[in-house]
Design an enzyme around this catalytic site. Structure first.
Site, PDB file in Angstrom:
ATOM      1  N   GLU A   1      53.285  39.927  33.206  1.00  0.00           N
ATOM      2  CA  GLU A   1      53.859  38.823  33.647  1.00  0.00           C
ATOM      3  C   GLU A   1      55.013  39.423  34.287  1.00  0.00           C
ATOM      4  O   GLU A   1      55.455  40.333  34.027  1.00  0.00           O
ATOM      5  CB  GLU A   1      53.992  37.773  32.783  1.00  0.00           C
ATOM      6  CG  GLU A   1      52.628  37.325  31.866  1.00  0.00           C
ATOM      7  CD  GLU A   1      51.774  36.349  32.697  1.00  0.00           C
ATOM      8  OE1 GLU A   1      51.102  35.738  32.118  1.00  0.00           O
ATOM      9  OE2 GLU A   1      51.941  36.306  33.895  1.00  0.00           O
TER      10      GLU A   1
ATOM     11  N   HIS B   1      50.940  38.628  38.403  1.00  0.00           N
ATOM     12  CA  HIS B   1      50.677  39.337  37.312  1.00  0.00           C
ATOM     13  C   HIS B   1      49.457  40.298  37.594  1.00  0.00           C
ATOM     14  O   HIS B   1      48.642  39.950  38.306  1.00  0.00           O
ATOM     15  CB  HIS B   1      50.441  38.723  35.976  1.00  0.00           C
ATOM     16  CG  HIS B   1      49.518  37.784  35.686  1.00  0.00           C
ATOM     17  ND1 HIS B   1      49.196  36.722  34.884  1.00  0.00           N
ATOM     18  CD2 HIS B   1      47.932  38.020  36.267  1.00  0.00           C
ATOM     19  CE1 HIS B   1      48.089  36.177  34.837  1.00  0.00           C
ATOM     20  NE2 HIS B   1      47.277  37.009  35.655  1.00  0.00           N
TER      21      HIS B   1
ATOM     22  N   ASN C   1      50.766  34.127  40.029  1.00  0.00           N
ATOM     23  CA  ASN C   1      52.215  34.427  39.795  1.00  0.00           C
ATOM     24  C   ASN C   1      52.434  35.970  39.918  1.00  0.00           C
ATOM     25  O   ASN C   1      53.711  36.401  39.539  1.00  0.00           O
ATOM     26  CB  ASN C   1      52.673  34.056  38.398  1.00  0.00           C
ATOM     27  CG  ASN C   1      52.112  35.232  37.313  1.00  0.00           C
ATOM     28  OD1 ASN C   1      51.109  35.931  37.348  1.00  0.00           O
ATOM     29  ND2 ASN C   1      52.425  34.626  35.871  1.00  0.00           N
TER      30      ASN C   1
HETATM   31  C1  GLP Z   1      43.921  36.917  34.385  1.00  0.00           C
HETATM   32  C2  GLP Z   1      43.682  38.479  34.156  1.00  0.00           C
HETATM   33  C3  GLP Z   1      43.896  39.322  35.382  1.00  0.00           C
HETATM   34  C4  GLP Z   1      43.454  38.936  36.391  1.00  0.00           C
HETATM   35  C5  GLP Z   1      44.131  37.653  36.766  1.00  0.00           C
HETATM   36  C6  GLP Z   1      43.480  37.035  38.242  1.00  0.00           C
HETATM   37  O1  GLP Z   1      44.720  36.373  33.717  1.00  0.00           O
HETATM   38  N1  GLP Z   1      44.468  38.910  33.125  1.00  0.00           N
HETATM   39  O2  GLP Z   1      43.609  40.810  34.965  1.00  0.00           O
HETATM   40  O3  GLP Z   1      43.288  39.886  37.539  1.00  0.00           O
HETATM   41  O4  GLP Z   1      44.036  36.777  35.634  1.00  0.00           O
HETATM   42  O5  GLP Z   1      42.232  36.210  37.644  1.00  0.00           O
HETATM   43  P1  GLP Z   1      41.184  35.756  38.887  1.00  0.00           P
HETATM   44  O6  GLP Z   1      40.372  36.878  39.196  1.00  0.00           O
HETATM   45  O7  GLP Z   1      40.569  34.809  38.178  1.00  0.00           O
HETATM   46  O8  GLP Z   1      42.103  35.073  39.740  1.00  0.00           O
END
Ligand code: GLP
Length: 242
Positions: free
Chosen positions: A133, A128, A126
């Site tokens: 967020e 973030h 999304n």
């Molecule tokens: C999580 C973390 C982020 C991270 C994101 C993506 O929620 N808070 O810091 O960058 O999700 O995660 P992933 O790398 O598992 O796709």
């Protein structure tokens, strides 16, 4: 903004690890902010390998975690703290006193450490970054946030309903943009649309990752799958790798 598009996840991880290793060699007492999530795992493994092979020295490096769930019982295996020790910190010569978890005095702690030299971030589907967020403000600082429904939906695959966190503590967008160098990592087709929006769409806090383009020293390292739509959209050809 510099963008490196790598053939695959493995190459992306190695490229990111090289960037971190270079920063540590240039400044052994580096102040490094590190992300949670799956994307950085390969980079952590490569840094562990570099520790073993090239004696990369982490003993003076200060680690600041970007974010952490709120409400998990202490020692919960899915806390970001436990995750980072289990996939990375347990295998390098870090000093535990040099590992910082987000709390209410985080802004002061980062300032007293001389500010963040290198901040590594992943990107949520999304948009973030850390747990900023969509809708997070540009002047936001370290704080407790409500997680977005879309984020909680994704977390249902890893948390039992009883333990599912609905809040997190996260560095703010202003905190992140104060870092001297930002490294944004993205891997896989799941991230292709949001990465393209973040890198070529409007700069908006509806897509928090897009505000990274306001930073004068942003490096994006993505694999081909994650960069597929960006490639199609971007007018200027990205810097070739190798
Ligand atoms: C999580 C973390 C982020 C991270 C994101 C993506 O929620 N808070 O810091 O960058 O999700 O995660 P992933 O790398 O598992 O796709």
């Amino acid at each position: 903004m510099k963008i490196h598009i790598c053939a695959d996840y493995d190459e992306m991880s190695k490229e990111a690890a090289r960037a971190v290793a270079g920063a540590i060699r240039a400044k052994p007492q580096l102040v490094l902010a590190v992300p949670s999530g799956n994307t950085p795992k390969g980079m952590y493994q490569e840094l562990i390998r570099m520790r073993g092979q090239n004696h990369l020295d982490f003993s003076k490096v200060k680690f600041f975690l970007l974010d952490e769930y709120v409400g998990l019982r202490p020692g919960h295996p899915q806390s970001f703290r436990a995750y980072l020790w289990s996939v990375f910190l347990n295998y390098i010569n870090v000093r535990p006193a040099n590992v910082y978890l987000p709390d209410e005095s985080y802004e002061e702690t980062t300032r007293r450490s001389g500010g963040i030299d290198l901040l590594i971030s992943g990107i949520g589907v999304n948009g973030h970054i850390a747990f900023n967020e969509p809708g997070s403000t540009l002047d936001s600082r370290t704080r407790i946030v409500e997680l977005a429904d879309s984020t909680i939906e994704l977390m249902k695959t890893t948390f039992s309903p009883r333990e599912l966190p609905r809040q997190a503590i996260t560095m703010g967008l202003a905190t992140i943009l104060e870092a001297r160098h930002i490294l944004l990592l993205a891997s896989g087709s799941r991230k292709a649309l949001i990465l393209a929006r973040a890198l070529t769409g409007q700069i908006t806090t509806d897509v928090p990752a897009s505000v990274l383009r306001l930073h004068s020293n942003l490096t994006v390292i993505a694999d081909e799958e994650a960069a597929a739509i960006y490639r199609r959209n971007s007018v200027d050809k990205p810097e070739p790798i190798g």
